[in-house]
Design an enzyme around this catalytic site. Structure first.
Site, PDB file in Angstrom:
ATOM      1  CE  LYS A   1      -2.279   1.903   3.564  1.00 50.19           C
ATOM      2  NZ  LYS A   1      -3.334   2.247   4.556  1.00 50.19           N
TER       3      LYS A   1
ATOM      4  CB  THR B   1      -0.231   6.339  18.101  1.00 48.02           C
ATOM      5  OG1 THR B   1      -0.849   7.340  18.906  1.00 48.02           O
ATOM      6  CG2 THR B   1       1.276   6.508  18.183  1.00 48.02           C
TER       7      THR B   1
END
Length: 324
Positions: A70, A224
């Site tokens: 990706k 995060t």
């Protein structure tokens, strides 16, 4: 000549549902723990342009026979252009030949796989009697998170906080659609009420302090994914039983990075969620335990849902075929 399948954003939204994403992510987490799938090192850098973060996540799932990468990142100014801040594309390759097999739009899939990840953690770690869902963050991904979480427990109410309160109505609308009460609250009040808390922000400072979290709470910290980011007080991780998608990422770029750096938590204290799925770890030991899932986002999640998108789009005759 090689044939490549192209599945755009609109088709991904048509064919990949919440349940499809949950099953794909659950399976790949289990495969990771069995050693049948692995992520390759993440590349994630600040561009020094448009305040953007850009990178690559890749891996190989031998169990699912999926190989790919990706490419994408986060452009904070996109919202002003009428675009999603998160932009990405998934490239899938034939594991037997290395040839490109598919190009898949990654924006919707990133949101739905991230939501599926937190939903898997809720399914395996939250108390069965959880009634109040807390949402910290009201950006693009928050509504996906809320919908996926609501399918895992018989929630009755949603409490939410966002640094920009004018964005909360989008969550209120989804809560109403799901038949859930909704209340905008302070972060401290959110901790006092919620049985399950999802944080989905791009914060660089703790939004929730450890003393605000009740015994028995499950937290899914999903925002995060880069060095320096932080959503909760690091001391909370020392009080909690900590789980993650991948330990190596959790302790370096995930929520656990700060607790590890401060010596509050060791890498050995963080358990892959796949161990719970596969039955080799009990997960929540007692109702009073605080459990925390550090969802850093791994490339294998993206590849798993992209593979499902290609399969479903092909079955419905919706994939575009191109010669390469």
């Amino acid at each position: 000549m090689n044939e490549v399948l192209i599945v755009g954003e609109d088709i991904c939204q048509q064919v990949v549902g919440q349940g499809d994403a949950f099953a794909a992510v659950e399976a790949v987490f289990a495969a990771m723990h069995r050693g049948e799938a692995r992520n390759f090192p993440v590349v994630r850098e600040a561009l020094g342009h448009a305040e953007a973060l850009y990178g690559f996540k890749s891996g190989f799932d031998r169990a699912g026979h999926v190989l790919g990468v990706k490419s994408g990142g986060y452009w904070p100014g996109n919202i002003e252009r009428g675009l999603t801040n998160h932009q990405s594309t998934v490239f899938l390759f034939d594991p037997d030949t290395g040839q490109l097999s598919a190009l898949v739009g990654g924006n919707y899939l990133t949101a739905v796989r991230t939501a599926a990840s937190s939903a898997v953690s809720i399914a395996y770690l939250a108390r069965k009697d959880a009634k109040v869902l807390g949402m910290v963050g009201a950006g693009h991904q928050s509504t996906f998170q809320l919908r996926a979480a609501a399918a895992q427990r018989a929630f009755e109410k949603v409490v939410a906080w966002n640094p920009h309160p004018e964005m909360l109505p989008r969550l209120a609308a989804v809560a109403e659609e799901l038949g859930l009460d909704f209340e905008a609250v302070s972060p401290q009040e959110l901790g006092a009420q919620a049985d399950v808390i999802i944080t989905i922000t791009s914060a660089y400072e703790p939004l929730l302090l450890a003393d605000w979290i009740r015994p028995g709470t499950h937290l899914a910290c999903m925002g995060t994914d880069t060095k320096g980011k932080m959503e909760v007080d690091p001391t909370l991780l020392a009080r909690a039983t900590v789980f993650t998608d991948e330990v190596a990422q959790s302790v370096t770029i995930g929520e656990a990075q700060h607790a590890v750096a401060q010596g509050l938590v060791r890498a050995d204290d963080v358990t892959p969620i796949g161990a719970v799925i596969n039955g080799s770890h009990p997960g929540r030991a007692q109702d009073a335990d605080i459990t925390l899932f550090d969802g850093t986002g791994v490339g294998l999640q993206d590849l798993a849902v992209a593979s499902v998108a290609v399969q479903l789009a092909s079955q419905h005759g919706l994939a575009v075929r191109a010669a390469l």
